[in-house]
Design a protein around this motif. Structure first.
Motif, PDB file in Angstrom:
ATOM      1  N   GLY A  27      38.292  46.199  35.661  1.00 36.84           N
ATOM      2  CA  GLY A  27      37.412  46.340  36.808  1.00 36.84           C
ATOM      3  C   GLY A  27      36.475  47.528  36.630  1.00 36.84           C
ATOM      4  O   GLY A  27      36.737  48.447  35.853  1.00 36.84           O
ATOM      5  N   GLU A  28      35.369  47.490  37.334  1.00 30.03           N
ATOM      6  CA  GLU A  28      34.396  48.579  37.254  1.00 30.03           C
ATOM      7  C   GLU A  28      34.086  49.085  38.654  1.00 30.03           C
ATOM      8  O   GLU A  28      33.690  48.327  39.530  1.00 30.03           O
ATOM      9  CB  GLU A  28      33.107  48.092  36.579  1.00 30.03           C
ATOM     10  N   TYR A  57      44.123  52.205  37.088  1.00 29.89           N
ATOM     11  CA  TYR A  57      45.531  52.102  37.430  1.00 29.89           C
ATOM     12  C   TYR A  57      45.912  53.175  38.434  1.00 29.89           C
ATOM     13  O   TYR A  57      45.553  54.341  38.303  1.00 29.89           O
ATOM     14  CB  TYR A  57      46.419  52.218  36.188  1.00 29.89           C
ATOM     15  N   GLY A  58      46.677  52.753  39.450  1.00 28.07           N
ATOM     16  CA  GLY A  58      47.116  53.685  40.471  1.00 28.07           C
ATOM     17  C   GLY A  58      46.190  53.751  41.664  1.00 28.07           C
ATOM     18  O   GLY A  58      46.532  54.340  42.689  1.00 28.07           O
ATOM     19  N   LEU A  59      44.998  53.169  41.558  1.00 29.74           N
ATOM     20  CA  LEU A  59      44.053  53.183  42.668  1.00 29.74           C
ATOM     21  C   LEU A  59      44.211  51.911  43.499  1.00 29.74           C
ATOM     22  O   LEU A  59      44.446  50.833  42.965  1.00 29.74           O
ATOM     23  CB  LEU A  59      42.614  53.266  42.153  1.00 29.74           C
ATOM     24  N   LYS A  60      44.052  52.043  44.807  1.00 32.47           N
ATOM     25  CA  LYS A  60      44.213  50.869  45.659  1.00 32.47           C
ATOM     26  C   LYS A  60      43.078  49.861  45.453  1.00 32.47           C
ATOM     27  O   LYS A  60      43.214  48.693  45.828  1.00 32.47           O
ATOM     28  CB  LYS A  60      44.286  51.285  47.118  1.00 32.47           C
ATOM     29  N   GLN A  61      41.969  50.308  44.848  1.00 39.93           N
ATOM     30  CA  GLN A  61      40.863  49.388  44.574  1.00 39.93           C
ATOM     31  C   GLN A  61      41.089  48.557  43.322  1.00 39.93           C
ATOM     32  O   GLN A  61      40.324  47.643  43.026  1.00 39.93           O
ATOM     33  CB  GLN A  61      39.545  50.162  44.378  1.00 39.93           C
ATOM     34  N   ALA A  62      42.144  48.871  42.538  1.00 43.34           N
ATOM     35  CA  ALA A  62      42.307  48.293  41.201  1.00 43.34           C
ATOM     36  C   ALA A  62      42.303  46.775  41.197  1.00 43.34           C
ATOM     37  O   ALA A  62      41.521  46.136  40.480  1.00 43.34           O
ATOM     38  CB  ALA A  62      43.582  48.831  40.560  1.00 43.34           C
ATOM     39  N   SER A  63      43.188  46.158  41.986  1.00 44.08           N
ATOM     40  CA  SER A  63      43.300  44.701  41.955  1.00 44.08           C
ATOM     41  C   SER A  63      42.025  44.036  42.463  1.00 44.08           C
ATOM     42  O   SER A  63      41.595  43.001  41.941  1.00 44.08           O
ATOM     43  CB  SER A  63      44.500  44.240  42.778  1.00 44.08           C
ATOM     44  N   ARG A  64      41.386  44.640  43.467  1.00 43.79           N
ATOM     45  CA  ARG A  64      40.167  44.060  44.016  1.00 43.79           C
ATOM     46  C   ARG A  64      39.026  44.098  43.004  1.00 43.79           C
ATOM     47  O   ARG A  64      38.277  43.126  42.853  1.00 43.79           O
ATOM     48  CB  ARG A  64      39.772  44.806  45.293  1.00 43.79           C
ATOM     49  N   LYS A  65      38.882  45.224  42.297  1.00 44.87           N
ATOM     50  CA  LYS A  65      37.807  45.355  41.322  1.00 44.87           C
ATOM     51  C   LYS A  65      38.007  44.423  40.132  1.00 44.87           C
ATOM     52  O   LYS A  65      37.055  43.836  39.596  1.00 44.87           O
ATOM     53  CB  LYS A  65      37.707  46.812  40.854  1.00 44.87           C
ATOM     54  N   TYR A  67      39.570  41.588  40.243  1.00 44.00           N
ATOM     55  CA  TYR A  67      39.341  40.241  40.748  1.00 44.00           C
ATOM     56  C   TYR A  67      37.849  39.959  40.895  1.00 44.00           C
ATOM     57  O   TYR A  67      37.379  38.853  40.615  1.00 44.00           O
ATOM     58  CB  TYR A  67      40.054  40.093  42.088  1.00 44.00           C
ATOM     59  N   GLU A  68      37.085  40.962  41.317  1.00 44.08           N
ATOM     60  CA  GLU A  68      35.640  40.791  41.449  1.00 44.08           C
ATOM     61  C   GLU A  68      34.994  40.491  40.102  1.00 44.08           C
ATOM     62  O   GLU A  68      34.107  39.638  39.981  1.00 44.08           O
ATOM     63  CB  GLU A  68      35.019  42.052  42.058  1.00 44.08           C
ATOM     64  N   LYS A  69      35.463  41.179  39.064  1.00 40.39           N
ATOM     65  CA  LYS A  69      34.883  40.953  37.735  1.00 40.39           C
ATOM     66  C   LYS A  69      35.241  39.579  37.196  1.00 40.39           C
ATOM     67  O   LYS A  69      34.402  38.887  36.599  1.00 40.39           O
ATOM     68  CB  LYS A  69      35.371  42.039  36.777  1.00 40.39           C
ATOM     69  N   LEU A  70      36.485  39.156  37.417  1.00 38.31           N
ATOM     70  CA  LEU A  70      36.908  37.824  36.985  1.00 38.31           C
ATOM     71  C   LEU A  70      36.129  36.751  37.729  1.00 38.31           C
ATOM     72  O   LEU A  70      35.659  35.771  37.132  1.00 38.31           O
ATOM     73  CB  LEU A  70      38.412  37.650  37.220  1.00 38.31           C
ATOM     74  N   THR A  71      35.957  36.929  39.025  1.00 37.35           N
ATOM     75  CA  THR A  71      35.218  35.960  39.840  1.00 37.35           C
ATOM     76  C   THR A  71      33.783  35.814  39.348  1.00 37.35           C
ATOM     77  O   THR A  71      33.261  34.697  39.208  1.00 37.35           O
ATOM     78  CB  THR A  71      35.220  36.401  41.317  1.00 37.35           C
ATOM     79  N   TYR A  86      40.623  31.804  48.044  1.00 42.05           N
ATOM     80  CA  TYR A  86      39.710  32.495  47.134  1.00 42.05           C
ATOM     81  C   TYR A  86      40.272  32.656  45.722  1.00 42.05           C
ATOM     82  O   TYR A  86      39.538  32.991  44.797  1.00 42.05           O
ATOM     83  CB  TYR A  86      39.347  33.870  47.694  1.00 42.05           C
ATOM     84  N   SER A  87      41.570  32.430  45.535  1.00 46.11           N
ATOM     85  CA  SER A  87      42.161  32.558  44.200  1.00 46.11           C
ATOM     86  C   SER A  87      42.019  31.276  43.376  1.00 46.11           C
ATOM     87  O   SER A  87      42.423  31.235  42.221  1.00 46.11           O
ATOM     88  CB  SER A  87      43.642  32.931  44.310  1.00 46.11           C
TER      89      SER A  87
END
Length: 265
Positions: A27-28, A57-65, A67-71, A86-87
């Protein structure tokens, strides 16, 4: 996921599974993230901060970011994101259909066209580095621990009253052993259900039946001799054999394609 697997089974679609390596590093961040200077660091001025550049890693934004890049990538490659879930991403062509389902860093690929499945696998590997886990498959399903998953479901008449899917506590040496451990787990649940029915004044007019799709597991359960392939199993696993000998239940073979519990694993 269960709905997708059921449809794939009914229609005979290809089923593949992927795992993305270090997903959260892909993620970015669009914003700057800062960290306070630890106490004791004297090489920097007190009002200076260290800017975190890449590690999510360790940031709460990690999974969202991630996922945004994969999307963004999947949409670029012609996939449509479901507005219901959305998955889920789907790809339509004149004669083929492909569905891609994401759960954190795990991906299930389902569809009618193996070429498209291989194409999107290659693109994902180029962008993210993936583990191609091959065909979706009940033995050593966890690639971190190599443990299998036990699954069972129980019916009273036509009513589904109990079901469970749980990772086994130990690593099985073969698919037969994994099936036998699952059989042992199901036997424990069946015995508990009989006690419960007794409290509810329900008497079974027929012998209790567990349907198993593994002939080798059934052989282990019915064989009174401990041999090289089974002597390492825990004693509680052999409760299946004991209950059969006591006449409390019987095992019947069922074709794998008719085994309802497989949808849980």
């Amino acid at each position: 996921m269960r709905l997708l697997l059921a449809i794939a089974s009914i229609k005979g679609w290809f089923l593949h599974q992927l795992d993305v390596n270090n997903a959260f590093l892909h993620g970015e961040l669009q914003e700057d993230v800062y960290m306070s200077i630890p106490e004791g660091v004297t090489t920097l001025k007190p009002n200076q901060v260290c800017k975190l550049q890449k590690s999510l890693y360790g940031l709460k934004q990690a999974s969202r970011k991630w996922y945004e890049k994969l999307t963004s990538l999947l949409i670029t490659e012609g996939y449509t994101q479901s507005t219901t879930d959305y998955s889920l991403f789907t790809f339509h062509s004149a004669s083929h259909f492909t569905a891609l389902l994401v759960y954190v860093n795990d991906i299930i690929l389902v569809g009618t066209d193996l070429n498209e499945i291989n194409r999107i696998k290659g693109i994902l590997d180029t962008k993210f580095k993936i583990k191609d886990l091959g065909l979706l498959n009940d033995w050593a399903g966890c690639f971190d621990t190599r443990k299998s998953t036990s699954g069972y479901c129980f019916f009273l008449g036509s009513s589904l009253i109990s079901w469970k899917a749980k990772k086994q506590t130990t690593v099985s040496r073969s698919s037969s052993e994994a099936e036998y451990r699952a059989l042992s787990s199901a036997t424990c649940e069946l015995i508990w259900l009989t006690f419960l029915m007794n409290d509810l004044k329900i008497q079974c007019s027929k012998l209790l039946v567990i349907y198993c799709d593994s002939q080798s597991a059934m052989h282990i359960a019915s064989n009174p001799v401990f041999h090289e392939r089974t002597k390492h199993l825990e004693i509680d696993c052999h409760m299946v054999r004991e209950k059969i000998q006591q006449g409390l239940l019987r095992l019947l073979l069922i074709p794998t394609e008719d085994q309802l519990a497989d949808c849980l694993t």
